[in-house]
Scaffold this motif. Structure first.
Motif, PDB file in Angstrom:
ATOM      1  N   ARG A  87      -2.290   5.525  -9.926  1.00 11.44           N
ATOM      2  CA  ARG A  87      -3.544   5.787  -9.700  1.00 11.44           C
ATOM      3  C   ARG A  87      -3.535   4.060  -9.908  1.00 11.44           C
ATOM      4  O   ARG A  87      -3.647   3.477 -10.387  1.00 11.44           O
ATOM      5  CB  ARG A  87      -3.503   6.322 -10.856  1.00 11.44           C
ATOM      6  N   ALA A  88      -5.505   4.688  -9.915  1.00 11.69           N
ATOM      7  CA  ALA A  88      -5.974   3.284 -10.689  1.00 11.69           C
ATOM      8  C   ALA A  88      -5.587   2.662 -11.439  1.00 11.69           C
ATOM      9  O   ALA A  88      -6.128   1.238 -11.473  1.00 11.69           O
ATOM     10  CB  ALA A  88      -7.537   3.870 -10.718  1.00 11.69           C
ATOM     11  N   ASP A  89      -5.287   3.276 -12.501  1.00 11.97           N
ATOM     12  CA  ASP A  89      -5.223   3.089 -13.651  1.00 11.97           C
ATOM     13  C   ASP A  89      -4.048   2.262 -14.503  1.00 11.97           C
ATOM     14  O   ASP A  89      -3.115   2.142 -15.029  1.00 11.97           O
ATOM     15  CB  ASP A  89      -5.713   4.180 -15.000  1.00 11.97           C
ATOM     16  N   GLY A  90      -2.961   2.738 -13.180  1.00 14.75           N
ATOM     17  CA  GLY A  90      -1.585   2.404 -12.866  1.00 14.75           C
ATOM     18  C   GLY A  90      -0.751   3.210 -12.863  1.00 14.75           C
ATOM     19  O   GLY A  90       0.498   3.248 -13.341  1.00 14.75           O
ATOM     20  N   SER A  91      -0.918   4.265 -13.687  1.00 18.72           N
ATOM     21  CA  SER A  91      -0.509   5.430 -14.567  1.00 18.72           C
ATOM     22  C   SER A  91       0.631   6.146 -13.388  1.00 18.72           C
ATOM     23  O   SER A  91      -0.435   5.598 -12.166  1.00 18.72           O
ATOM     24  CB  SER A  91      -1.404   6.993 -14.722  1.00 18.72           C
ATOM     25  N   LEU A 127       8.569   0.400  -8.615  1.00 14.14           N
ATOM     26  CA  LEU A 127       6.562   1.307  -8.625  1.00 14.14           C
ATOM     27  C   LEU A 127       6.258   0.154  -9.210  1.00 14.14           C
ATOM     28  O   LEU A 127       4.616  -0.235  -8.982  1.00 14.14           O
ATOM     29  CB  LEU A 127       6.675   1.480  -9.874  1.00 14.14           C
ATOM     30  N   LYS A 128       6.680  -1.380  -9.664  1.00 11.83           N
ATOM     31  CA  LYS A 128       5.821  -2.360  -9.576  1.00 11.83           C
ATOM     32  C   LYS A 128       5.072  -2.839  -8.471  1.00 11.83           C
ATOM     33  O   LYS A 128       4.485  -3.456  -8.661  1.00 11.83           O
ATOM     34  CB  LYS A 128       6.926  -3.622 -10.455  1.00 11.83           C
ATOM     35  N   GLN A 129       6.242  -2.635  -7.570  1.00 13.86           N
ATOM     36  CA  GLN A 129       4.963  -3.510  -6.461  1.00 13.86           C
ATOM     37  C   GLN A 129       4.547  -2.696  -5.076  1.00 13.86           C
ATOM     38  O   GLN A 129       3.659  -3.003  -4.326  1.00 13.86           O
ATOM     39  CB  GLN A 129       6.736  -3.911  -5.030  1.00 13.86           C
ATOM     40  N   GLY A 144      -3.390   2.837  -6.332  1.00 14.32           N
ATOM     41  CA  GLY A 144      -3.692   3.597  -5.544  1.00 14.32           C
ATOM     42  C   GLY A 144      -2.809   3.711  -4.243  1.00 14.32           C
ATOM     43  O   GLY A 144      -2.829   4.571  -3.224  1.00 14.32           O
ATOM     44  N   GLY A 145      -1.817   3.851  -4.229  1.00  8.97           N
ATOM     45  CA  GLY A 145      -0.197   3.714  -3.069  1.00  8.97           C
ATOM     46  C   GLY A 145       0.104   4.794  -3.176  1.00  8.97           C
ATOM     47  O   GLY A 145       0.485   5.801  -4.521  1.00  8.97           O
ATOM     48  N   ARG A 146       1.295   4.713  -2.594  1.00  9.75           N
ATOM     49  CA  ARG A 146       1.841   5.839  -2.361  1.00  9.75           C
ATOM     50  C   ARG A 146       3.348   5.365  -1.996  1.00  9.75           C
ATOM     51  O   ARG A 146       4.020   4.452  -1.479  1.00  9.75           O
ATOM     52  CB  ARG A 146       1.424   7.173  -1.687  1.00  9.75           C
ATOM     53  N   ASP A 153       0.752  -1.181   0.200  1.00  5.68           N
ATOM     54  CA  ASP A 153       0.023   0.188  -0.081  1.00  5.68           C
ATOM     55  C   ASP A 153       0.886   1.081   0.326  1.00  5.68           C
ATOM     56  O   ASP A 153       0.577   2.043  -0.410  1.00  5.68           O
ATOM     57  CB  ASP A 153      -1.031   0.210   1.000  1.00  5.68           C
ATOM     58  N   ALA A 154       2.109   0.998   0.794  1.00  8.01           N
ATOM     59  CA  ALA A 154       2.884   2.336   0.821  1.00  8.01           C
ATOM     60  C   ALA A 154       4.454   1.722   0.844  1.00  8.01           C
ATOM     61  O   ALA A 154       4.632   0.714   1.106  1.00  8.01           O
ATOM     62  CB  ALA A 154       3.309   3.371   2.002  1.00  8.01           C
ATOM     63  N   ILE A 155       5.108   2.394  -0.289  1.00  2.00           N
ATOM     64  CA  ILE A 155       6.408   1.836  -0.162  1.00  2.00           C
ATOM     65  C   ILE A 155       7.522   3.332   0.952  1.00  2.00           C
ATOM     66  O   ILE A 155       7.179   4.678  -0.027  1.00  2.00           O
ATOM     67  CB  ILE A 155       6.924   1.663  -1.019  1.00  2.00           C
ATOM     68  N   VAL A 156       8.299   3.371   1.668  1.00  2.00           N
ATOM     69  CA  VAL A 156       9.149   4.349   1.788  1.00  2.00           C
ATOM     70  C   VAL A 156      10.957   4.088   1.815  1.00  2.00           C
ATOM     71  O   VAL A 156      11.161   2.814   2.106  1.00  2.00           O
ATOM     72  CB  VAL A 156       9.073   4.638   3.131  1.00  2.00           C
TER      73      VAL A 156
END
Length: 236
Positions: free
Chosen positions: A214-218, A186-188, A192-194, A170-173
């Motif tokens: 985004r939800a569409d993967g962009s 980015l792939k992981q 909707g994640g940040r 859901d999130a990566i720091v």
């Protein structure tokens, strides 16, 4: 996000040495008040959940013994092997930008002392943390376990490649500066994640970046503030 003066460090050292033990809670509370005010002044008001996490995590448990008197300064501190424990206001702002929720699974690149992982663990359901330096990985894993952070899993590895077996997140720091956003991370990242990551080379201006999928993967990116982090290392 100002550094303290030499006189301020000396005064703090004298007061902290005489007030270890029960007084750490008071020192931590004062630090969190300072961090919240600094973040607010810089345009990043902290949410109650981030403030509560910062209040709960005992930073003096995450620094070398000789630096314990300085643990509640709003300042980065060395932890050995050329690495540092980040300035508390930076930890707070990065956590805020991630917008972590109670049920989230978070990936951290660069365990270091384990302090950022502990703050995240106070909010998220689970935290997966990768450290490339073996002694730090071992120390952080043992420290987090002894402090009761059973929802944090630590492993040694090259954080550039993330943790595909545990993905998506859901999130990566990322707590070290990269020259670019690692494609595996980015792939992981869930739609909707940040991701919050410092970008730039060492000894050159780096910027904290907020990456949103985004939800569409962009993917969108936003430059937040100038920072100074050690470089992301590994075999990549």
């Amino acid at each position: 996000m100002k550094c303290p003066s030499a006189l301020g460090v000396l005064i703090y050292f004298c007061s902290a040495v005489s007030s270890q033990g029960a007084e750490f809670g008071e020192l931590r509370h004062k630090l969190v008040e300072e961090v919240a005010a600094s973040a607010r002044d810089d345009g990043f008001p902290l949410s109650p959940r981030v403030i509560a996490a910062m209040e709960k995590v005992e930073r003096h448990r995450f620094v070398p013994a000789w630096l314990v008197p300085f643990a509640y300064l709003n300042h980065p501190l060395p932890i050995g092997h050329g690495q540092t424990i980040s300035q508390p206001v930076v930890v707070a702002v990065m956590t805020e930008l991630l917008n972590v929720k109670n049920g989230d699974k978070v990936l951290e690149i660069g365990t270091g002392s384990g302090y950022q992982a502990a703050v995240l663990a106070e909010i998220a359901k689970s935290v997966y943390s990768i450290e490339v330096i073996e002694p730090l990985e071992k120390q952080a894993a043992e420290r987090l376990k002894s402090l009761g952070y059973g929802n944090v899993t630590v492993k040694m590895g090259d954080g550039y490649y993330g943790w595909p077996e545990a993905a998506p997140f859901d999130a990566i720091v990322v707590t070290a500066a990269a020259s670019q956003i690692p494609p595996p991370l980015l792939k992981q990242l869930k739609p909707g994640g940040r991701m919050v990551i410092p970008l730039g080379m060492q000894f050159v201006t780096q910027y904290l970046m907020l990456v949103e999928k985004r939800a569409d993967g962009s993917v969108t990116t936003r430059q937040i503030v100038p920072v100074a982090f050690v470089p992301l290392t590994g075999g990549h």
